[in-house]
Design a protein around this motif. Structure first.
Motif, mmCIF file in Angstrom:
data_model
loop_
_atom_site.group_PDB
_atom_site.id
_atom_site.type_symbol
_atom_site.label_atom_id
_atom_site.label_comp_id
_atom_site.label_asym_id
_atom_site.label_seq_id
_atom_site.Cartn_x
_atom_site.Cartn_y
_atom_site.Cartn_z
ATOM 1 N N ILE A 85 -7.321 5.017 -2.174
ATOM 2 C CA ILE A 85 -6.311 4.016 -1.783
ATOM 3 C C ILE A 85 -5.636 3.479 -3.045
ATOM 4 O O ILE A 85 -6.308 3.161 -4.034
ATOM 5 N N PRO B 288 -6.023 -0.003 2.952
ATOM 6 C CA PRO B 288 -7.157 -0.887 2.674
ATOM 7 C C PRO B 288 -7.466 -1.813 3.836
ATOM 8 O O PRO B 288 -6.577 -2.221 4.593
ATOM 9 N N THR B 289 -8.729 -2.143 3.988
ATOM 10 C CA THR B 289 -9.141 -3.169 4.938
ATOM 11 C C THR B 289 -8.982 -4.541 4.282
ATOM 12 O O THR B 289 -8.783 -4.633 3.057
ATOM 13 N N GLU C 141 -11.586 -7.504 -2.509
ATOM 14 C CA GLU C 141 -12.266 -7.002 -3.707
ATOM 15 C C GLU C 141 -11.256 -6.597 -4.781
ATOM 16 O O GLU C 141 -11.459 -6.842 -5.976
ATOM 17 N N LEU C 142 -10.162 -5.991 -4.365
ATOM 18 C CA LEU C 142 -9.116 -5.627 -5.318
ATOM 19 C C LEU C 142 -8.511 -6.868 -5.976
ATOM 20 O O LEU C 142 -8.201 -6.868 -7.166
ATOM 21 N N GLY D 108 -17.888 3.909 -4.518
ATOM 22 C CA GLY D 108 -17.431 2.958 -3.520
ATOM 23 C C GLY D 108 -16.879 1.669 -4.106
ATOM 24 O O GLY D 108 -16.598 0.716 -3.370
ATOM 25 N N TYR E 181 -14.173 -0.565 -6.907
ATOM 26 C CA TYR E 181 -12.719 -0.803 -6.943
ATOM 27 C C TYR E 181 -12.243 -0.915 -8.387
ATOM 28 O O TYR E 181 -12.968 -1.413 -9.256
ATOM 29 N N THR F 266 0.862 -1.184 0.000
ATOM 30 C CA THR F 266 0.000 0.000 0.000
ATOM 31 C C THR F 266 0.895 1.231 0.000
ATOM 32 O O THR F 266 1.767 1.383 0.869
ATOM 33 N N GLU G 49 -11.283 -6.551 3.588
ATOM 34 C CA GLU G 49 -12.360 -6.644 2.589
ATOM 35 C C GLU G 49 -11.984 -5.878 1.322
ATOM 36 O O GLU G 49 -12.254 -6.314 0.204
ATOM 37 N N ASP G 50 -11.348 -4.705 1.487
ATOM 38 C CA ASP G 50 -10.878 -3.941 0.329
ATOM 39 C C ASP G 50 -9.899 -4.783 -0.498
ATOM 40 O O ASP G 50 -9.990 -4.836 -1.727
ATOM 41 N N LYS H 57 -13.138 3.806 -4.724
ATOM 42 C CA LYS H 57 -12.547 3.822 -3.390
ATOM 43 C C LYS H 57 -11.074 3.425 -3.398
ATOM 44 O O LYS H 57 -10.254 4.044 -2.685
ATOM 45 N N ALA H 58 -10.718 2.395 -4.169
ATOM 46 C CA ALA H 58 -9.343 1.883 -4.131
ATOM 47 C C ALA H 58 -8.936 1.368 -5.496
ATOM 48 O O ALA H 58 -9.775 0.911 -6.290
#
Length: 513
Positions: free
Chosen positions: A502, A396-397, A403-404, A454, A456, A390, A399-400, A478-479
């Protein structure tokens, strides 16, 4: 004088019936080793090769047929000079040779096989007889494939002889047989040598034609599909079409693209492909859910597409699939009820890849260029999430990151410049094959629309400028995950920090030209 045939086969499939048929056509049979024993046990009259040569097998069977009374009988042409020389040396003409070779491929495929075992399975006498007979096909019939036994016997029964055209076809097949055998041996020995060359100095390829195709990319182009003998079950080449029209060149290209993406995911996944790019990819708790979520991503583009699922297609999924028009549906398999439901669409191609784990492939990607070939490793795997870095202030969490990772795995298979946008394990936007990265990003984001808030984004290569990040943030992304590595990385990261986006770097690019 009776015609003579030499039979010496490693693959005994059909040899008893073939030998019996030759005897009925008044051939005298000569044989060696295991073939001699097989025929004798079947009460088929046969002479052991030493009865012809007057010389014993020696050197642990390495020398059996390498003798003038065998090769002279095979290579002699029907001329006064050759007949005279054969009579002087007690050599009888041999009219048919049926040989297939020691199982070298099967031997080296065995786990734990030793180098010595491999070497002992290099046939010498067999290829020599095959090549001698194939060279002299103007008089001699050479048979290396059990599939040809019936054809040869039928010709003998109908014509009393093998037509010259058939002998030429059999000779061509014989030389192909020995060429493939030598290719395997050369490749094996090269693999035993410590060399700095990653790829072989000579690119030797061999493949068996599976089928002629209706046409190529366009109706004016002819095409065919070949299977790599070094691949196996669990690969497309060794799957089975269960119903529908013949597969086309474009079908195979799209099926390959679809299956590669579906195989990326351990969870239940569905992929919809159009022109080798995904227009829908999604995970689901069931096969039906994965399919419906993939379709919802871009139902317009999905029309006439290729569907791939990494799970067996069940009755419920088949019921909803039958309402749409697709070219091909492929999966490890189909339940009996699913097959019954989809059989109503008689032109729909159903393809079962097999339930086996994907078998090894050659591991190379080979393409033609004008006058040559390009060879590279397959782009298998990707950087694990645990090695991602990062680079922004916002972090990122878990969960992030999950998804990424989903977006990243799909992006790897999109034509570069490639951008994917995802939300809740569903690809909602794809930008493929544009000449600049911001153009691909714009296409993917416009397709995502309000869903991008929200969501990715993944990019197959780094962002050379902040513009794509700025565009992504304007849609509410979001990321972002991408390889990093641009000389302007810091400018891009600074823009992301300013905008609160992010960014995670993978350190590995996935171009697909």
């Amino acid at each position: 004088m009776k015609k003579k045939a030499v039979l010496s086969v490693s693959d005994k499939t059909g040899i008893i019936e073939f030998a019996a048929g030759l005897v009925q056509q008044e051939y005298e049979l000569i044989s060696t080793g295991g073939t001699y024993k097989t025929l004798q046990e079947a009460n088929i009259p046969v002479k052991y090769v030493t009865e012809i040569t007057g010389f014993p097998e020696i050197l642990d069977g390495r020398v059996k047929t390498l003798h003038p009374k065998i090769h002279g009988g095979i290579l002699a042409i029907d001329s006064e000079k050759h007949r005279s020389q054969c009579e002087e040396n007690g050599i009888d003409f041999i009219d048919l040779v049926c040989v297939n070779l020691y199982p070298f491929r099967e031997t080296i495929a065995k786990e734990g096989v030793t180098f010595e075992e491999a070497i002992e399975n290099i046939d010498i006498g067999g290829p020599t007889m095959v090549r001698s007979a194939a060279k002299n096909h103007s008089r001699v019939t050479i048979v290396v494939n059990p599939d040809n036994y019936t054809k040869v016997l039928s010709s003998l029964k109908e014509n009393g002889a093998i037509p010259s055209g058939m002998r030429k076809e059999l000779a061509a097949e014989a030389f192909a047989h020995t060429a493939e055998y030598d290719r395997l041996i050369a490749g094996y020995l090269e693999g035993q040598i410590n060399t700095k060359d990653y790829f072989p100095k000579q690119l030797r390829l061999s493949a068996a034609k599976v089928q002629d195709l209706r046409y190529g990319e366009n109706p004016s182009q002819q095409a065919a599909f070949y299977a790599d003998p070094e691949a196996g079950k669990g690969t497309l080449a060794y799957g089975k079409q269960l119903q529908g029209k013949e597969l086309s060149y474009n079908n195979w290209m799209d099926m390959d693209a679809a299956w590669r993406i579906a195989a990326e995911y351990e969870q239940t996944a569905c992929v919809i492909i159009k022109h080798t790019n995904p227009c829908g990819v999604a995970l689901g708790s069931s096969v039906q859910e994965a399919y419906e979520r993939a379709l919802a991503a871009d139902p317009v583009s999905a029309y006439g597409g290729i569907i791939a699922l990494n799970r067996v297609i069940d009755e419920n999924t088949a019921m909803v699939m039958k309402e749409k028009f697709y070219e091909v549906i492929l999966a490890p398999d189909f339940s009996p009820k699913a097959l019954e439901i989809l059989s109503a669409k008689v032109n729909l191609r159903l393809f079962a890849v097999g339930r086996e784990e994907c078998c090894k492939t050659r591991g190379w990607k080979i393409r033609t260029v004008n006058g040559g070939f390009l060879v590279q490793d397959e782009d298998n795997g990707t950087t694990p999430v645990t090695e991602w870095v990062t680079v922004t202030e916002a972090k990122p969490t878990p969960e992030d990151l999950a998804e990424l990772e989903f977006a990243w795995k799909t992006c790897k298979h999109v034509k570069s410049n490639a951008i994917t946008v995802s939300a809740n394990r569903q690809i909602i936007g794809v930008g493929a094959g544009q000449m600049n990265r911001v153009g691909s990003a714009r296409i993917a984001l416009e397709q995502s629309g309000e869903k991008a808030k929200g969501a990715y984004m993944a990019s197959d290569a780094y962002f050379p400028f902040p513009d794509s990040v700025e565009l992504a943030q304007s849609y509410g992304i979001k990321a972002i995950v991408h390889p990093g590595g641009s000389i302007r990385d810091q400018e891009v990261i600074a823009a992301a920090d300013r905008l609160g986006v992010i960014i995670v770097h993978t350190g590995r690019r996935h171009f697909q030209h």
